[in-house]
Design a protein around this motif. Structure first.
Motif, short mmCIF file in Angstrom:
data_model
loop_
_atom_site.label_atom_id
_atom_site.label_comp_id
_atom_site.label_asym_id
_atom_site.label_seq_id
_atom_site.Cartn_x
_atom_site.Cartn_y
_atom_site.Cartn_z
N SER A 5 1.01 -1.34 -0.01
CA SER A 5 -0.01 0.05 0.00
C SER A 5 0.74 1.18 -0.03
N GLN A 6 1.85 1.14 0.82
CA GLN A 6 2.81 2.33 0.74
C GLN A 6 3.71 2.46 -0.65
N LYS A 7 4.04 1.41 -1.25
CA LYS A 7 4.42 1.51 -2.44
C LYS A 7 3.51 2.06 -3.71
N LEU A 8 2.24 1.54 -3.44
CA LEU A 8 1.34 2.21 -4.27
C LEU A 8 1.06 3.70 -4.23
N ASP A 9 1.04 4.05 -2.79
CA ASP A 9 0.89 5.44 -2.62
C ASP A 9 1.97 6.15 -3.08
N MET A 10 3.30 5.83 -2.95
CA MET A 10 4.26 6.33 -3.26
C MET A 10 4.32 6.31 -4.83
N ALA A 11 4.08 5.42 -5.52
CA ALA A 11 3.97 5.47 -6.94
C ALA A 11 2.98 6.21 -7.29
N ALA A 12 1.62 6.24 -6.62
CA ALA A 12 0.74 7.34 -7.05
C ALA A 12 1.29 8.74 -7.03
N ARG A 13 1.77 9.03 -5.71
CA ARG A 13 2.41 10.28 -5.55
C ARG A 13 3.36 10.65 -6.71
N GLN A 14 4.18 9.68 -7.02
CA GLN A 14 5.27 10.10 -7.99
C GLN A 14 4.69 10.29 -9.30
N GLN A 15 3.47 9.34 -9.55
CA GLN A 15 2.55 9.66 -10.84
C GLN A 15 2.14 11.07 -10.95
N ARG A 16 1.40 11.51 -9.82
CA ARG A 16 0.91 12.60 -9.67
C ARG A 16 1.71 13.49 -9.78
N ALA A 17 3.06 13.54 -9.07
CA ALA A 17 4.19 14.82 -9.08
C ALA A 17 4.69 14.73 -10.71
N ALA A 18 4.84 13.67 -11.37
CA ALA A 18 5.14 13.77 -12.75
C ALA A 18 4.16 14.41 -13.42
N GLU A 19 2.88 14.03 -13.32
CA GLU A 19 1.80 14.61 -14.00
C GLU A 19 1.81 16.29 -13.69
N ASN A 20 1.97 16.66 -12.45
CA ASN A 20 1.99 17.89 -12.07
C ASN A 20 3.28 18.68 -12.74
N ARG A 21 4.34 17.85 -12.73
CA ARG A 21 5.37 18.56 -13.53
C ARG A 21 5.17 18.87 -14.94
N ALA A 22 4.44 17.60 -15.76
CA ALA A 22 4.27 17.69 -16.96
C ALA A 22 3.30 19.13 -17.16
N ALA A 23 2.33 18.93 -16.31
CA ALA A 23 1.35 20.04 -16.57
C ALA A 23 2.08 21.31 -16.20
N GLN A 24 2.81 21.64 -15.46
CA GLN A 24 3.38 22.80 -15.18
C GLN A 24 4.44 23.35 -16.28
N GLU A 25 5.06 22.19 -16.89
CA GLU A 25 6.06 22.48 -18.14
C GLU A 25 5.09 23.15 -19.20
#
Length: 159
Positions: A5-25
């Motif tokens: 669950s922690q790994k999934l949360d971390m992966a989801a957070r990383q996914q959201r962070a990557a998406e946020n970075r992509a959206a910001q870029e």
């Protein structure tokens, strides 16, 4: 399950962070493109304003040039008219002087003709002996001639 669950949360957070970075870029690229578009539009607008200003100045210069040419032409026409008037006055004065001279010459000729006529009449009334008396100094009518008042002296020889 907690670790997964922690790994999934971390992966989801990383996914959201990557998406946020992509959206910001993407947002940064869109803003940069929009800014570039605004700069180009502003540059085009300034270029058009400069072109219009240049055109307006050229029209003003042309109008001023035409006004100056009209003033120059009017001044030239006035000068030509002034010179024509002076020339006409001089011509009228020349004609007046010529007319006066002709009239004076006619009066002089008439006076000379009248004097000659009077002289002829006077000479005709004196007769030949009277004419000789008026031509030859010292000549007088002979004592026997009509109108003689004294004996005639000897004629003076003409040198």
């Amino acid at each position: 399950a907690g670790l997964a669950s922690q790994k999934l949360d971390m992966a989801a957070r990383q996914q959201r962070a990557a998406e946020n970075r992509a959206a910001q870029e993407e947002e940064a690229r869109r803003k940069a493109a929009e800014e570039e578009k605004k700069k180009k539009e502003l540059a085009q607008k300034r270029a058009e304003e400069q072109r219009q200003e240049t055109e307006r100045r050229q029209k003003e210069l042309q109008i001023q040039k035409e006004k100056l040419e009209a003033v120059r032409l009017r001044a030239q026409q006035e000068e030509d008219a002034r010179l024509r008037k002076i020339q006409e006055q001089q011509e009228a004065e020349r004609r007046r002087i010529q007319q006066e001279q002709q009239e004076r010459e006619e009066r002089e000729r008439a006076a000379a003709a009248k004097a000659a006529q009077q002289q002829q009449q006077a000479a005709g009334s004196k007769g030949l002996l009277g004419v000789l008396g008026s031509i030859i100094p010292g000549w007088t009518k002979p004592s026997g001639a009509p109108g003689a008042s004294a004996p005639a002296p000897a004629p003076v020889p003409i040198p």
